[in-house]
Design a protein around this motif. Structure first.
Motif, short mmCIF file in Angstrom:
data_model
loop_
_atom_site.label_atom_id
_atom_site.label_comp_id
_atom_site.label_asym_id
_atom_site.label_seq_id
_atom_site.Cartn_x
_atom_site.Cartn_y
_atom_site.Cartn_z
N UNK A 332 4.52 -4.21 -1.20
CA UNK A 332 3.23 -3.83 -0.62
C UNK A 332 3.02 -2.33 -0.67
N UNK A 333 4.07 -1.56 -0.36
CA UNK A 333 3.94 -0.10 -0.38
C UNK A 333 3.75 0.42 -1.80
N UNK A 334 4.41 -0.20 -2.77
CA UNK A 334 4.23 0.19 -4.16
C UNK A 334 2.78 -0.01 -4.59
N UNK A 335 2.20 -1.11 -4.18
CA UNK A 335 0.80 -1.38 -4.51
C UNK A 335 -0.11 -0.34 -3.85
N UNK A 336 0.14 -0.03 -2.58
CA UNK A 336 -0.66 0.98 -1.89
C UNK A 336 -0.53 2.33 -2.60
N UNK A 337 0.70 2.70 -2.95
CA UNK A 337 0.97 3.98 -3.59
C UNK A 337 0.14 4.14 -4.86
N UNK A 338 0.16 3.12 -5.71
CA UNK A 338 -0.57 3.21 -6.97
C UNK A 338 -2.08 3.24 -6.74
N UNK A 339 -2.53 2.48 -5.76
CA UNK A 339 -3.97 2.46 -5.50
C UNK A 339 -4.45 3.81 -4.97
N UNK A 340 -3.64 4.47 -4.15
CA UNK A 340 -4.02 5.79 -3.65
C UNK A 340 -4.15 6.78 -4.81
N UNK A 341 -3.27 6.68 -5.81
CA UNK A 341 -3.42 7.51 -7.00
C UNK A 341 -4.79 7.28 -7.63
N UNK A 342 -5.20 6.04 -7.76
CA UNK A 342 -6.50 5.72 -8.35
C UNK A 342 -7.62 6.40 -7.58
N UNK A 343 -7.58 6.26 -6.25
CA UNK A 343 -8.66 6.77 -5.40
C UNK A 343 -8.77 8.28 -5.50
N UNK A 344 -7.65 9.00 -5.36
CA UNK A 344 -7.74 10.45 -5.32
C UNK A 344 -7.91 11.06 -6.71
N UNK A 345 -7.46 10.40 -7.76
CA UNK A 345 -7.76 10.89 -9.10
C UNK A 345 -9.26 10.78 -9.38
#
Length: 616
Positions: A332-345
């Motif tokens: 779950x944390x790995x999924x959150x981590x990658x999604x946060x990259x998407x959002x802030x990029x």
């Protein structure tokens, strides 16, 4: 779950109890890999998991040996020695009789005989999801050993609520865990089944040396609207609410649905946290293991490093790619981590973000959002270890300069486990310092400035009012002195509790010595009243402690344990004082409860220290 409606042969077989002394877990370390071919592709590499020293759970027998029952006096004393008025059994901490909790709807109930009933929830369950079990009608405080056997006949490892594998004394995965029913004879636990596969399973229950085997089935969740595709490996395409998911063989279909919802929930929660309209949720590629992920990465022109997950924002098949053979919280944390990259990029409008800022943001929000989940202790465990890595480096003067952590290429060239761990931990704490010192959206504001074309030093000065170099020096000082205030208050409480537990252990050791020495009735009465008075002093000390919220449950356990010891020792004094053998019998009947309460209290104390990283 479809429970087999029959009992397998029960036999009086003693099972070797797993001495659960430590666990092995990992704190996923992630790094961004930028493709050399424009436009940039951001990947999240993760080095091999770090082995953590997990808590030493008190094995059976407990640290303090099971108390020896008070023997029947032989011969009985015809004329008891006169003493002071007997101390009555204390009632300061009465033990209310809890109301048995009925099983939730959708449970299967099986009668194991002698009034013991097993409940399983849900009655139909799917591979990859958790299952709840409960037993009622047990003998209070008598140990129960629980094991699970998979469809291949192999005993499955035991995973805790904090997402760690328990291991035995020899370092192998523990496959059995010992628990104790409460005063009502009830016991409840969960099977954290993210890796449990489809098929016929067995629940192996050892009740006082009698073994019961109960069968149950894990089904595969049936999904509609699927399509087979090939992306370097055979994948299945599933279109659901909010996103499209591609998954490989051996990824449980229930996990596919659950992670799809988790991604949607994460988007909603992050939108509330940072005030950004999230837009379209990216496609998600769930890959059963690292080998399959490497095949898919190669087919999509990504050079895979150590990463457990990455996201691709260019070319064909953009989306989030990740492996799923990790424990629940890590997935779950790995999924959150990658999604946060998407959002802030996206927020940076295509401008390249400094490595420490983008990685610090991803880790900051992966922890922040995961702490709102069902198992916050599992996230706290990893969060405190990450924070302490950075703090230790700051205290030793071994931090990277922030300048050294800006360049993505330089970031990616660091392959040593200690360096990778430190750069991620330092980046996380730098973003935490920004948000905790200058406002919860300060790091986001820095990203927005960079997205407008400003440099990192300009963005930091705009947000903090400090030159970049001054900001860095103040961050380093803050980090060297940092401690979480909630953790610090719990640590102070636990130090006081440790002293009182040592006092109680000394009382029990003195009791054992007293029993081993022949004594007259008068001498026995005096020695026993001294134990009672010492226990009362320990209880006074416990009541003087002020437990913080995070230790409230542990404090309640300690109060109950100390109170029952007082009742027990008072009964032994009354027996010595009056020679009423009923008091001796009552006292001896309490010994299983005293022993169980001690083990559970010390186990839970050790686990709390472990989660908060208060012990190495």
């Amino acid at each position: 779950m479809k429970l087999t409606a029959r009992l397998f042969a029960a036999a009086a077989i003693f099972i070797a109890l797993a001495a659960c002394t430590q666990s092995v877990g990992s704190d996923a370390k992630t790094a961004v890999v930028t493709s050399t071919n424009p436009p940039a592709s951001t990947q999240t590499p993760t080095p091999p998991p770090t082995v953590l020293a997990l808590p030493t759970l008190t094995p059976l027998p407990t640290a303090t040996a099971t108390p020896v029952p008070t023997p029947t006096p032989v011969p009985p004393t015809a004329t008891p020695q006169p003493t002071a008025t007997p101390t009555p059994v204390p009632t300061a901490t009465p033990q209310p009789t809890p109301t048995p909790v009925p099983p939730p709807p959708g449970s299967t109930r099986l009668n194991l005989g002698d009034g013991v009933v097993l409940s399983v929830t849900p009655d139909v369950s799917y591979a990859g999801r958790n299952i709840s079990f409960a037993l009622s009608g047990l003998t209070p405080w008598k140990s129960v050993a629980i094991s699970f056997i998979d469809p291949d006949g192999i005993a499955a490892s035991w995973i805790t609520a904090d997402d760690v594998h328990l291991v035995d004394q020899d370092g192998t995965d523990a496959t059995s865990f010992t628990m104790y029913p409460t005063a009502t004879g009830e016991l409840a636990w969960n099977r954290y089944g993210i890796h449990d596969k489809v098929g016929a399973w067995l629940l192996d229950t050892n009740l006082n040396g009698v073994r019961f085997l109960n069968g149950y089935n894990l089904d595969g969740l049936k999904l509609g609207g699927q399509e087979a595709v090939s992306v370097g490996a055979e994948l299945t395409r599933h279109t659901g609410i909010g996103s499209t998911i591609y998954y490989s063989e051996s990824v449980p279909t229930a996990l596919v649905v659950d992670l799809q919802k988790h991604l949607s929930d994460t988007a909603s929660l992050l939108e509330r946290r940072v005030g950004i309209n999230m837009g379209q949720v990216p496609d998600l590629y769930l890959l059963a293991n690292r080998e399959i992920m490497a095949q898919v990465a190669s087919a999509t022109n990504i050079k895979l490093g150590f990463e457990d997950g990455y996201y691709k924002n260019f070319g064909t098949r953009p989306g989030i790619y990740m492996r799923t053979d990790l424990l629940t919280t890590e997935v779950q944390r790995l999924l959150i981590h990658e999604y946060v990259h998407v959002v802030f990029d996206d927020l940076a409008n295509g401008k390249e973000l400094p490595a420490w800022l983008t990685e610090g943001l991803s880790r900051y929000y992966e922890y922040d959002i995961a702490l709102s989940g069902l198992r916050p202790g599992a996230t706290q465990l990893r969060q405190f270890r990450s924070a302490d890595v950075a703090r230790t480096a700051a205290q030793a003067g071994n931090l990277f300069s922030l300048g050294d952590l800006e360049n993505q290429k330089a970031w990616n060239t660091r392959t040593g486990e200690d360096q990778i761990s430190l750069q991620y931990s330092q980046a996380y704490m730098a973003v935490r310092y920004l948000n905790e010192t200058y406002g919860p959206l300060s790091a986001k504001a820095a990203v927005e400035d960079i997205g407008l074309g400003f440099s990192l030093p300009h963005a930091i000065e705009s947000v903090t009012g400090l030159a970049y170099s001054v900001f860095e020096s103040q961050f380093n000082r803050w980090l060297a002195a940092w401690d979480d205030p909630d953790r610090a208050s719990i640590a102070a409480y636990l130090s006081g509790l440790d002293v009182l537990l040592a006092d109680v252990d000394a009382i029990l050791k003195q009791r054992s010595k007293n029993l081993a020495i022949p004594a007259s009735s008068s001498e026995a009465s005096i020695s026993r009243i001294q134990l009672v008075r010492s226990t009362e002093a320990a209880i006074d000390g416990l009541q003087a402690l002020s437990p913080p919220d995070g230790a409230a449950a542990l404090h309640q356990e300690a109060e109950e344990y100390f109170g029952r010891i007082l009742v027990w020792l008072t009964l032994e004094f009354q027996h010595a004082d009056t020679r009423d053998d009923i008091k001796r019998v009552q006292a001896n009947l309490m010994i299983p409860e005293i022993d169980a309460r001690e083990l559970l209290l010390k186990r839970n104390l050790s686990n709390l220290q472990f989660v908060l990283h208060l012990r190495d």
